[in-house]
Design a protein around this motif. Structure first.
Motif, short mmCIF file in Angstrom:
data_model
loop_
_atom_site.label_atom_id
_atom_site.label_comp_id
_atom_site.label_asym_id
_atom_site.label_seq_id
_atom_site.Cartn_x
_atom_site.Cartn_y
_atom_site.Cartn_z
N LEU A 26 1.31 -1.03 0.50
CA LEU A 26 -0.30 -0.50 -0.04
C LEU A 26 0.78 1.45 -0.06
O LEU A 26 1.86 1.27 0.95
CB LEU A 26 -0.86 0.31 1.24
N GLY A 66 2.13 8.91 0.65
CA GLY A 66 3.13 9.90 -0.32
C GLY A 66 3.87 8.81 -1.02
O GLY A 66 4.50 9.83 -1.33
N GLY A 67 4.23 8.14 -0.42
CA GLY A 67 5.28 7.27 -0.80
C GLY A 67 6.47 7.65 -0.34
O GLY A 67 7.70 7.10 -1.20
N THR A 68 6.93 8.74 0.33
CA THR A 68 8.33 8.97 0.63
C THR A 68 8.76 8.38 1.69
O THR A 68 10.25 8.21 1.53
CB THR A 68 7.76 10.21 1.27
N SER A 84 1.80 11.75 3.95
CA SER A 84 0.85 11.68 4.57
C SER A 84 0.75 11.49 6.50
O SER A 84 1.70 11.00 6.56
CB SER A 84 -0.63 10.74 4.09
N ASP A 123 7.66 10.52 13.51
CA ASP A 123 7.89 11.96 14.46
C ASP A 123 5.97 12.30 15.15
O ASP A 123 6.62 13.22 15.82
CB ASP A 123 8.28 12.66 13.79
N MET A 167 -4.94 1.77 7.40
CA MET A 167 -5.86 2.28 8.46
C MET A 167 -6.92 3.53 8.32
O MET A 167 -6.24 4.09 6.57
CB MET A 167 -4.59 3.38 8.74
N LYS A 227 12.21 18.59 19.29
CA LYS A 227 12.57 16.99 17.92
C LYS A 227 13.98 16.85 18.55
O LYS A 227 14.87 18.75 17.95
CB LYS A 227 12.34 16.99 17.01
C1 LIG Z 1 13.80 13.55 3.24
C2 LIG Z 1 12.72 13.06 4.09
C3 LIG Z 1 12.90 13.30 4.80
C4 LIG Z 1 12.10 12.30 6.36
N1 LIG Z 1 11.98 13.04 7.41
C5 LIG Z 1 11.40 13.00 8.14
C6 LIG Z 1 11.44 13.57 9.89
O1 LIG Z 1 12.20 14.07 9.61
N2 LIG Z 1 10.25 12.79 10.67
C7 LIG Z 1 9.93 11.41 9.85
O2 LIG Z 1 8.61 10.86 10.69
N3 LIG Z 1 9.78 10.91 9.07
C8 LIG Z 1 10.97 11.93 7.58
N4 LIG Z 1 10.63 11.39 6.62
C9 LIG Z 1 9.19 9.90 6.34
C10 LIG Z 1 8.71 10.10 5.96
O3 LIG Z 1 8.30 11.13 4.38
C11 LIG Z 1 7.31 10.34 6.94
O4 LIG Z 1 7.53 9.68 7.06
C12 LIG Z 1 6.16 10.39 5.84
O5 LIG Z 1 4.43 10.91 6.61
C13 LIG Z 1 5.12 9.07 5.45
O6 LIG Z 1 4.11 9.45 5.06
P1 LIG Z 1 3.98 8.81 2.97
O7 LIG Z 1 2.43 9.32 2.98
O8 LIG Z 1 4.66 9.51 2.07
O9 LIG Z 1 4.11 7.52 3.41
P2 LIG Z 1 4.71 6.30 2.66
O10 LIG Z 1 5.94 6.45 2.42
O11 LIG Z 1 3.52 6.13 1.11
O12 LIG Z 1 3.49 4.66 3.51
C14 LIG Z 1 4.26 5.24 4.06
C15 LIG Z 1 4.40 3.23 4.93
O13 LIG Z 1 3.06 3.48 5.57
C16 LIG Z 1 2.27 2.51 4.83
N5 LIG Z 1 0.80 2.96 5.04
C17 LIG Z 1 0.91 4.33 4.11
N6 LIG Z 1 -0.33 4.97 4.50
C18 LIG Z 1 -1.21 3.68 4.93
C19 LIG Z 1 -2.62 3.87 5.59
N7 LIG Z 1 -3.32 4.52 5.17
N8 LIG Z 1 -2.99 2.51 6.18
C20 LIG Z 1 -2.39 1.20 5.95
N9 LIG Z 1 -0.50 1.31 5.29
C21 LIG Z 1 -0.58 2.64 5.49
C22 LIG Z 1 2.83 1.98 3.69
O14 LIG Z 1 2.30 1.16 3.39
C23 LIG Z 1 4.35 2.19 4.11
O15 LIG Z 1 4.39 0.95 5.29
C24 LIG Z 1 11.20 11.73 5.59
C25 LIG Z 1 11.34 11.19 4.44
C26 LIG Z 1 11.77 12.25 2.93
C27 LIG Z 1 12.06 11.43 2.33
#
Ligand SMILES: Cc1cc2nc3c(=O)[nH]c(=O)nc-3n(C[C@H](O)[C@H](O)[C@H](O)COP(=O)(O)OP(=O)(O)OC[C@H]3O[C@@H](n4cnc5c(N)ncnc54)[C@H](O)[C@@H]3O)c2cc1C
Length: 304
Positions: free
Chosen positions: A37, A40-42, A120, A131, A171, A193
């Protein structure tokens, strides 16, 4: 996303765009470990790029499931946050600024604006190390999850206790209870932080707290949480309970320092060890409580 040539799979992943939770879970069950799933993929992409996880054959995007993007307050004042909401959207929301200021502060400390435009809140929480979790823990947040046929709601702290399931669930919501602040002048919140570099590295330690004082300056309610790095964030429930009803004194600050330091389940990495993380968490929490002692306790603060 840049992937070294030798890592480029022969076939790029298929991207599926379900429009309902049921459809997303149907696809997940169909493809099993070959699918992930993605919101945002980040977070996922850092794992693929660092070689921690392989690029899967199927990406199941949650972006087109409208039910995951709502933001509303119900009649009881409880806030319902869709997990697909981007951190940037949460920060811009007046409702969030008014009712969830601590979470907005935590969002502002994550990565850079470009990442916050994609990342997200659900993705942050589902990683179990994001965080935002310390802030959500002190806000007594609950999470709602679905396996595609049934939904359940759990306090976030309890959900974090359960090991991640092999077949993941979606979720579908994050709920923040209405905190009826009787006297705003005697209620204090903090989120801090510590990281090696502000935007691009995982945190070393995050702490959050909410403390309210009774008119006689004793502690009326207390919520404290610590996390950071690969640690699963947690509350200090025993410490909090022991502090209720006591004056915010030097003795109490000392016992909070010892309790946080002993109770924080820090995880070491190449950059910071357990002892450093424990001491940092304890120092941050106690320094914030000390400010409350000076501010909230004022001239009547016990001199013990
Ligand atoms: C340059 C950079 C800096 C970053 N700095 C920080 C930081 O300072 N602090 C921090 O906490 N994080 C950081 N991150 C990590 C990330 O960006 C965050 O944690 C972000 O909020 C993850 O959200 P996303 O939508 O991109 O998750 P995704 O990458 O899409 O998914 C993360 C995980 O959650 C699962 N998932 C997502 N949504 C759902 C859902 N609704 N139900 C079930 N499973 C789900 C996915 O399968 C995966 O396992 C950083 C990333 C990068 C690239």
């Amino acid at each position: 996303m840049s992937v070294p040539l030798y890592q480029v799979p022969e076939q790029q992943p298929s991207v599926w765009q379900p429009t309902s939770v049921e459809e997303a879970m149907h696809l997940k069950h169909k493809w099993g470990d070959k699918a992930v799933l993605i919101s945002g993929g980040t977070w996922l992409r850092t794992r693929w790029e660092n070689g921690v996880s392989p690029l899967p054959q199927h990406l199941i995007s949650l972006a087109h499931i409208q039910a995951l993007s709502g933001l509303a307050m119900d009649a009881g004042g409880q806030i319902h946050i869709g997990p697909s909401l981007r951190l940037a959207d949460l920060m811009d929301s007046e409702l969030m600024q008014m009712k969830c200021a601590l979470l907005v502060k935590a969002c502002a400390e994550i990565a850079a604006p470009s990442v916050r435009n994609l990342a997200s809140i659900g993705g942050n929480v589902v990683t179990r190390t994001g965080d935002l979790i310390t802030a959500l823990l002190v806000m007594d947040a609950q999470v709602v999850c679905s396996n595609g046929t049934a939904e359940y709601t759990l306090p976030l702290a309890k959900w974090l206790d359960v090991p991640a399931q092999a077949i993941s669930e979606v979720m579908t919501g994050i709920k923040v209870p209405n905190i009826d602040i009787e006297d705003a002048e005697r209620t204090f919140e903090f989120y801090l932080k510590v990281g090696r570099r502000e935007a691009f590295t995982p945190s070393v330690v995050t702490v959050a707290g909410r403390l309210s004082l009774a008119p006689d300056q004793t502690i009326q309610s207390l919520a404290l949480a610590a996390g950071g790095g690969s640690a699963v964030p947690a509350r200090f429930v025993d410490l909090e309970t022991a502090a209720i009803g006591r004056p915010l004194s030097k003795d109490l600050l000392q016992s909070l320092h010892t309790g946080v330091s002993e109770g924080f389940q820090a995880v070491p990495d190449d950059y910071a060890g357990v002892a450093y993380r424990k001491q940092t968490a304890a120092n941050l929490i106690v320094s914030e409580c000390y400010k409350v002692w000076r501010k909230g306790g004022g001239a009547n603060a016990p001199k013990s």
